[in-house]
Design a protein around this motif. Structure first.
Motif, PDB file in Angstrom:
ATOM      1  N   ASP A 190      -5.821  72.078 -56.149  1.00 54.56           N
ATOM      2  CA  ASP A 190      -5.396  71.391 -57.179  1.00 54.56           C
ATOM      3  C   ASP A 190      -5.920  69.976 -57.237  1.00 54.56           C
ATOM      4  O   ASP A 190      -6.447  69.480 -56.380  1.00 54.56           O
ATOM      5  CB  ASP A 190      -3.662  71.338 -57.153  1.00 54.56           C
ATOM      6  N   SER A 215      10.819  67.056 -52.811  1.00 52.18           N
ATOM      7  CA  SER A 215      10.893  68.384 -52.589  1.00 52.18           C
ATOM      8  C   SER A 215      12.141  69.285 -52.908  1.00 52.18           C
ATOM      9  O   SER A 215      12.307  70.082 -53.507  1.00 52.18           O
ATOM     10  CB  SER A 215      10.374  68.659 -51.145  1.00 52.18           C
ATOM     11  N   LEU A 225       5.513  76.940 -46.610  1.00 51.89           N
ATOM     12  CA  LEU A 225       4.161  77.077 -45.784  1.00 51.89           C
ATOM     13  C   LEU A 225       4.147  77.620 -44.558  1.00 51.89           C
ATOM     14  O   LEU A 225       3.415  78.111 -43.759  1.00 51.89           O
ATOM     15  CB  LEU A 225       3.513  75.791 -45.858  1.00 51.89           C
TER      16      LEU A 225
HETATM   17  P1  ADP Z   1       8.449  72.876 -50.091  1.00 54.45           P
HETATM   18  O1  ADP Z   1       9.571  73.779 -50.300  1.00 54.45           O
HETATM   19  O2  ADP Z   1       9.083  71.478 -49.874  1.00 54.45           O
HETATM   20  O3  ADP Z   1       7.267  73.043 -51.017  1.00 54.45           O
HETATM   21  P2  ADP Z   1       6.491  73.957 -48.306  1.00 54.45           P
HETATM   22  O4  ADP Z   1       6.615  74.430 -46.775  1.00 54.45           O
HETATM   23  O5  ADP Z   1       5.688  75.011 -49.454  1.00 54.45           O
HETATM   24  O6  ADP Z   1       7.921  73.199 -48.731  1.00 54.45           O
HETATM   25  O7  ADP Z   1       5.426  72.622 -48.413  1.00 54.45           O
HETATM   26  C1  ADP Z   1       5.779  71.764 -47.316  1.00 54.45           C
HETATM   27  C2  ADP Z   1       5.319  70.015 -47.831  1.00 54.45           C
HETATM   28  O8  ADP Z   1       4.040  70.182 -48.156  1.00 54.45           O
HETATM   29  C3  ADP Z   1       5.876  69.972 -49.357  1.00 54.45           C
HETATM   30  O9  ADP Z   1       7.003  69.339 -49.325  1.00 54.45           O
HETATM   31  C4  ADP Z   1       4.972  68.996 -49.829  1.00 54.45           C
HETATM   32  O10 ADP Z   1       5.228  67.798 -49.474  1.00 54.45           O
HETATM   33  C5  ADP Z   1       3.574  69.268 -49.034  1.00 54.45           C
HETATM   34  N1  ADP Z   1       2.569  70.086 -50.123  1.00 54.45           N
HETATM   35  C6  ADP Z   1       2.525  71.497 -50.011  1.00 54.45           C
HETATM   36  N2  ADP Z   1       1.673  71.828 -50.914  1.00 54.45           N
HETATM   37  C7  ADP Z   1       1.169  70.860 -51.470  1.00 54.45           C
HETATM   38  C8  ADP Z   1       0.126  70.572 -52.588  1.00 54.45           C
HETATM   39  N3  ADP Z   1      -0.464  71.400 -52.940  1.00 54.45           N
HETATM   40  N4  ADP Z   1       0.166  69.242 -52.845  1.00 54.45           N
HETATM   41  C9  ADP Z   1       0.461  68.151 -52.359  1.00 54.45           C
HETATM   42  N5  ADP Z   1       1.599  68.469 -51.399  1.00 54.45           N
HETATM   43  C10 ADP Z   1       1.860  69.505 -50.841  1.00 54.45           C
END
Ligand code: ADP
Length: 265
Positions: A190, A215, A225
């Protein structure tokens, strides 16, 4: 390192020798500390929506329920918070299931990845009335993988919805499927806000978020993730991220290929 020192005596009480037991407690302590941190995180994550709900319910009880304007809005907030808690508990249950039984809970089948990936992307493209451009750079080949389709779909859903969540209007999201050292390499890029270099590996940790407030505001649990990593590793793949603050983020994962790739047509 912990050491235990004991003296061995003979039948007359004379010293005969000694035994030293050295044990590595650092690993044990680390696990224990992680467990404590996890419990404290879970408690905190649950307390936040609960305290919000309590104050809105209190306001309703104190008379806001009679106000036709305010009451529906307050009820809406409590509903959203309930939904968030349900998502959180579901994510936690899934993680704990995966902690218990490695890859045995997977229902794997032979899947052609490019087609499956395209269908997932189509679903996002159809359901969004928003602003990001999708760019597909999928090899014109068959990539056969041995996967639990639902679980891998969940990984893709998490990664793609993050790309959308953390992207600005007008940003392009690029999807790739290619090979890397006889493995399938999948990536989603992205042009969003990015992640500071020193924390980019932490985003796969449970509850780690670059910006907690943001978030939560977008409804994230901070577990997406972490779940993705568990799923990919249980498929003997790897997952990682590249990111540049202000420029964008790419999430990569690999999966073992089961067949020689064949040209379509
Ligand atoms: P959330 O539910 O907070 O999205 P995730 O485990 O999916 O939890 O992601 C953990 C953190 O990683 C997010 O809170 C964000 O800070 C960061 N993050 C994940 N994907 C991206 C992305 N594509 N761009 C920027 N930050 C990201």
């Amino acid at each position: 390192l912990k050491s235990n020192f004991s003296v061995v005596q003979d039948e007359h009480g004379e010293m005969d020798g000694f035994i030293t037991v050295l044990s590595d407690v650092t690993e044990q302590e680390k696990v224990e500390q992680e467990r404590r941190e996890f419990v404290s995180n879970v408690s905190h994550e649950l307390r936040t929506p609960l305290t919000t709900m309590r104050s809105y319910l209190e306001a309703l009880t104190d008379g806001a329920w009679e106000d036709k304007e305010i009451a529906p809005r307050f009820l809406d907030v409590t509903q959203n918070e309930t939904d968030r808690m349900i998502r959180l508990v579901n994510d936690l249950l899934q993680l704990s299931k995966m902690d218990r039984k490695d890859s045995t809970g997977l229902f794997k089948e032979k899947v052609e990845f490019v087609e499956h990936f395209s269908q997932v992307i189509d679903r996002f493209e159809m359901s969004r009335n928003e602003k990001n451009t999708f760019s597909r750079e999928l090899a014109n080949q068959n990539f056969f993988v041995w996967i639990d389709k639902d679980k891998i779909t969940q990984v893709l859903d998490n990664i793609i919805s993050n790309a959308i969540k953390y992207s600005p209007e007008g940003g392009t999201i690029t999807f790739k499927a290619e090979t890397l050292k006889k493995q399938l390499l999948v990536s989603v890029s992205d042009q969003g806000m990015g992640i500071p270099t020193e924390t980019v590996d932490k985003i796969f940790d449970r509850f780690y978020r670059v910006d907690k407030a943001r978030s939560r505001e977008i409804g994230g649990t901070g577990l997406g993730l972490a779940i993705a990593r568990e799923i990919i590793e249980s498929h003997h793949g790897q997952i990682w991220a590249n990111s540049q603050e202000g420029k964008g983020t790419t999430i990569f994962f690999t999966l073992p290929l089961i067949n020689q790739k064949r040209r379509k047509n």
